[in-house]
Write a protein that holds these residues in place. Structure first.
Motif, PDB file in Angstrom:
ATOM      1  N   PHE A  85       0.852  -1.183   0.000  1.00 37.84           N
ATOM      2  CA  PHE A  85       0.000   0.000   0.000  1.00 37.84           C
ATOM      3  C   PHE A  85       0.893   1.241   0.000  1.00 37.84           C
ATOM      4  N   THR A  86       0.397   2.323  -0.568  1.00 40.89           N
ATOM      5  CA  THR A  86       1.127   3.590  -0.514  1.00 40.89           C
ATOM      6  C   THR A  86       0.807   4.275   0.816  1.00 40.89           C
ATOM      7  N   LEU A  87       1.589   5.273   1.127  1.00 41.71           N
ATOM      8  CA  LEU A  87       1.338   6.025   2.351  1.00 41.71           C
ATOM      9  C   LEU A  87      -0.057   6.644   2.312  1.00 41.71           C
ATOM     10  N   GLU A  88      -0.438   7.173   1.165  1.00 44.01           N
ATOM     11  CA  GLU A  88      -1.773   7.780   1.047  1.00 44.01           C
ATOM     12  C   GLU A  88      -2.873   6.727   1.210  1.00 44.01           C
ATOM     13  N   ASP A  89      -2.619   5.494   0.751  1.00 46.13           N
ATOM     14  CA  ASP A  89      -3.597   4.412   0.925  1.00 46.13           C
ATOM     15  C   ASP A  89      -3.905   4.156   2.393  1.00 46.13           C
ATOM     16  N   THR A  90      -2.935   4.442   3.269  1.00 44.26           N
ATOM     17  CA  THR A  90      -3.124   4.119   4.693  1.00 44.26           C
ATOM     18  C   THR A  90      -4.066   5.098   5.401  1.00 44.26           C
ATOM     19  N   ARG A  91      -4.289   6.246   4.799  1.00 39.86           N
ATOM     20  CA  ARG A  91      -5.076   7.296   5.465  1.00 39.86           C
ATOM     21  C   ARG A  91      -6.455   6.824   5.947  1.00 39.86           C
ATOM     22  N   PRO A  92      -7.257   6.134   5.123  1.00 33.11           N
ATOM     23  CA  PRO A  92      -8.570   5.693   5.622  1.00 33.11           C
ATOM     24  C   PRO A  92      -8.477   4.721   6.803  1.00 33.11           C
ATOM     25  N   ASN A  96      -7.733  -5.273  -6.908  1.00 29.80           N
ATOM     26  CA  ASN A  96      -7.878  -5.137  -8.358  1.00 29.80           C
ATOM     27  C   ASN A  96      -6.536  -4.803  -9.009  1.00 29.80           C
ATOM     28  N   GLU A  97      -5.751  -3.935  -8.376  1.00 31.75           N
ATOM     29  CA  GLU A  97      -4.419  -3.609  -8.895  1.00 31.75           C
ATOM     30  C   GLU A  97      -3.523  -4.839  -8.913  1.00 31.75           C
ATOM     31  N   ILE A  98      -3.554  -5.613  -7.845  1.00 30.30           N
ATOM     32  CA  ILE A  98      -2.729  -6.825  -7.760  1.00 30.30           C
ATOM     33  C   ILE A  98      -3.154  -7.824  -8.824  1.00 30.30           C
ATOM     34  N   ASP A  99      -4.468  -8.001  -9.000  1.00 32.17           N
ATOM     35  CA  ASP A  99      -4.959  -8.917 -10.030  1.00 32.17           C
ATOM     36  C   ASP A  99      -4.482  -8.483 -11.418  1.00 32.17           C
ATOM     37  N   ALA A 100      -4.496  -7.173 -11.682  1.00 27.15           N
ATOM     38  CA  ALA A 100      -4.022  -6.669 -12.974  1.00 27.15           C
ATOM     39  C   ALA A 100      -2.523  -6.933 -13.132  1.00 27.15           C
ATOM     40  N   GLU A 101      -1.764  -6.762 -12.066  1.00 27.50           N
ATOM     41  CA  GLU A 101      -0.332  -7.045 -12.115  1.00 27.50           C
ATOM     42  C   GLU A 101      -0.076  -8.526 -12.390  1.00 27.50           C
ATOM     43  N   VAL A 134     -12.351  -0.490   3.272  1.00 27.53           N
ATOM     44  CA  VAL A 134     -12.745  -1.619   2.422  1.00 27.53           C
ATOM     45  C   VAL A 134     -12.585  -1.242   0.953  1.00 27.53           C
ATOM     46  N   GLU A 135     -12.935  -0.013   0.602  1.00 27.63           N
ATOM     47  CA  GLU A 135     -12.754   0.452  -0.777  1.00 27.63           C
ATOM     48  C   GLU A 135     -11.286   0.414  -1.185  1.00 27.63           C
ATOM     49  N   VAL A 136     -10.407   0.804  -0.273  1.00 25.05           N
ATOM     50  CA  VAL A 136      -8.971   0.768  -0.576  1.00 25.05           C
ATOM     51  C   VAL A 136      -8.508  -0.676  -0.735  1.00 25.05           C
ATOM     52  N   TYR A 137      -8.977  -1.574   0.143  1.00 26.56           N
ATOM     53  CA  TYR A 137      -8.643  -2.995  -0.006  1.00 26.56           C
ATOM     54  C   TYR A 137      -9.075  -3.506  -1.382  1.00 26.56           C
ATOM     55  N   GLU A 138     -10.301  -3.196  -1.764  1.00 27.14           N
ATOM     56  CA  GLU A 138     -10.832  -3.684  -3.043  1.00 27.14           C
ATOM     57  C   GLU A 138     -10.034  -3.118  -4.220  1.00 27.14           C
ATOM     58  N   ARG A 139      -9.703  -1.835  -4.169  1.00 25.73           N
ATOM     59  CA  ARG A 139      -8.904  -1.230  -5.226  1.00 25.73           C
ATOM     60  C   ARG A 139      -7.535  -1.893  -5.311  1.00 25.73           C
ATOM     61  N   LYS A 140      -6.914  -2.123  -4.156  1.00 23.77           N
ATOM     62  CA  LYS A 140      -5.584  -2.743  -4.142  1.00 23.77           C
ATOM     63  C   LYS A 140      -5.646  -4.163  -4.696  1.00 23.77           C
ATOM     64  N   GLY A 152      -8.348  -1.011  11.609  1.00 24.45           N
ATOM     65  CA  GLY A 152      -8.356   0.041  10.606  1.00 24.45           C
ATOM     66  C   GLY A 152      -9.091  -0.335   9.340  1.00 24.45           C
ATOM     67  N   GLY A 153      -9.321  -1.614   9.147  1.00 23.27           N
ATOM     68  CA  GLY A 153      -9.987  -2.073   7.936  1.00 23.27           C
ATOM     69  C   GLY A 153     -11.475  -2.251   8.071  1.00 23.27           C
ATOM     70  N   SER A 154     -12.046  -1.835   9.182  1.00 16.35           N
ATOM     71  CA  SER A 154     -13.473  -2.087   9.404  1.00 16.35           C
ATOM     72  C   SER A 154     -14.390  -0.969   8.915  1.00 16.35           C
ATOM     73  N   CYS A 155     -13.852   0.084   8.352  1.00 18.78           N
ATOM     74  CA  CYS A 155     -14.669   1.186   7.831  1.00 18.78           C
ATOM     75  C   CYS A 155     -14.830   1.041   6.313  1.00 18.78           C
ATOM     76  N   SER A 156     -15.916   1.560   5.794  1.00 14.42           N
ATOM     77  CA  SER A 156     -16.205   1.410   4.364  1.00 14.42           C
ATOM     78  C   SER A 156     -15.111   2.017   3.485  1.00 14.42           C
ATOM     79  N   GLU A 157     -14.511   3.122   3.920  1.00 16.08           N
ATOM     80  CA  GLU A 157     -13.449   3.740   3.122  1.00 16.08           C
ATOM     81  C   GLU A 157     -12.227   2.825   3.030  1.00 16.08           C
TER      82      GLU A 157
END
Length: 122
Positions: free
Chosen positions: A57-64, A91-96, A83-89, A76-81
Motif C-alpha cells: 500500500f502507498t502512504l496515502e492508501d493508509t489514510r482511511p 484489483n491492482e494486484i490482479d491486474a499485475e 474496504v474500498e482501498v482494499y478492493e482497489r488494491k 483500521g480495515g473495518s470502515c467502508s473507506e
C-alpha cells in the motif's frame, strides 16, 4: 512516550515517524520542553501504517485505515473507506498478476522458438 520509544516499539525509524507526521497520519503532542509526545494509540496507528506499507500500500492508501482507528474502531480495515482501498488494491494486484502471466507466456514462447525441445516450467 517520546519519538525514540515509539520508533523502538514499532520498528520504524524516527525519520519515518516524522514523515508520517508531515503527511498528517500522526499528530504528536508537544511536552513543555518541546519534545514530541506520543500515546499508546499512536503505537497502533504506526503498526497499522507499517503493516499496510509492507504489503504494497502507498502512504496515502493508509489514510482511511488511520482515520478508522482514530474514530475508535478496533481495526483500521473495518470502515467502508478502508474496504474500498482494499478492493482497489486487490484489483491492482490482479491486474499485475495478469500482466506478469502475459509476460511469462511471451518469454516462454520466445524460449520455445529459440530452443525447440527446451523445457519450459510452469
Amino acid at each position: 512516550m517520546r519519538i525514540g520509544e515509539l520508533a523502538e516499539r514499532t520498528g520504524v525509524s524516527t525519520r519515518s515517524l516524522r514523515y508520517y507526521e508531515q503527511h498528517g497520519l500522526l499528530s504528536a503532542r508537544r511536552s513543555p520542553n518541546g519534545y514530541r509526545d506520543y500515546s499508546e494509540d499512536d503505537v497502533r496507528l504506526v503498526s497499522e501504517i507499517r503493516a499496510l506499507l509492507s504489503v504494497g500500500f502507498t502512504l496515502e492508501d493508509t489514510r482511511p485505515f488511520v482515520d478508522c482507528l482514530r474514530r475508535g474502531h478496533s481495526t483500521g480495515g473495518s470502515c467502508s473507506e478502508s474496504v474500498e482501498v482494499y478492493e482497489r488494491k486487490l484489483n491492482e494486484i490482479d491486474a499485475e498478476i495478469r500482466a506478469l502471466l502475459a509476460r511469462r507466456a511471451e518469454v516462454a514462447a520466445q524460449l520455445s522458438r529459440s530452443c525447440p525441445g527446451c523445457f519450459v516450467r510452469g
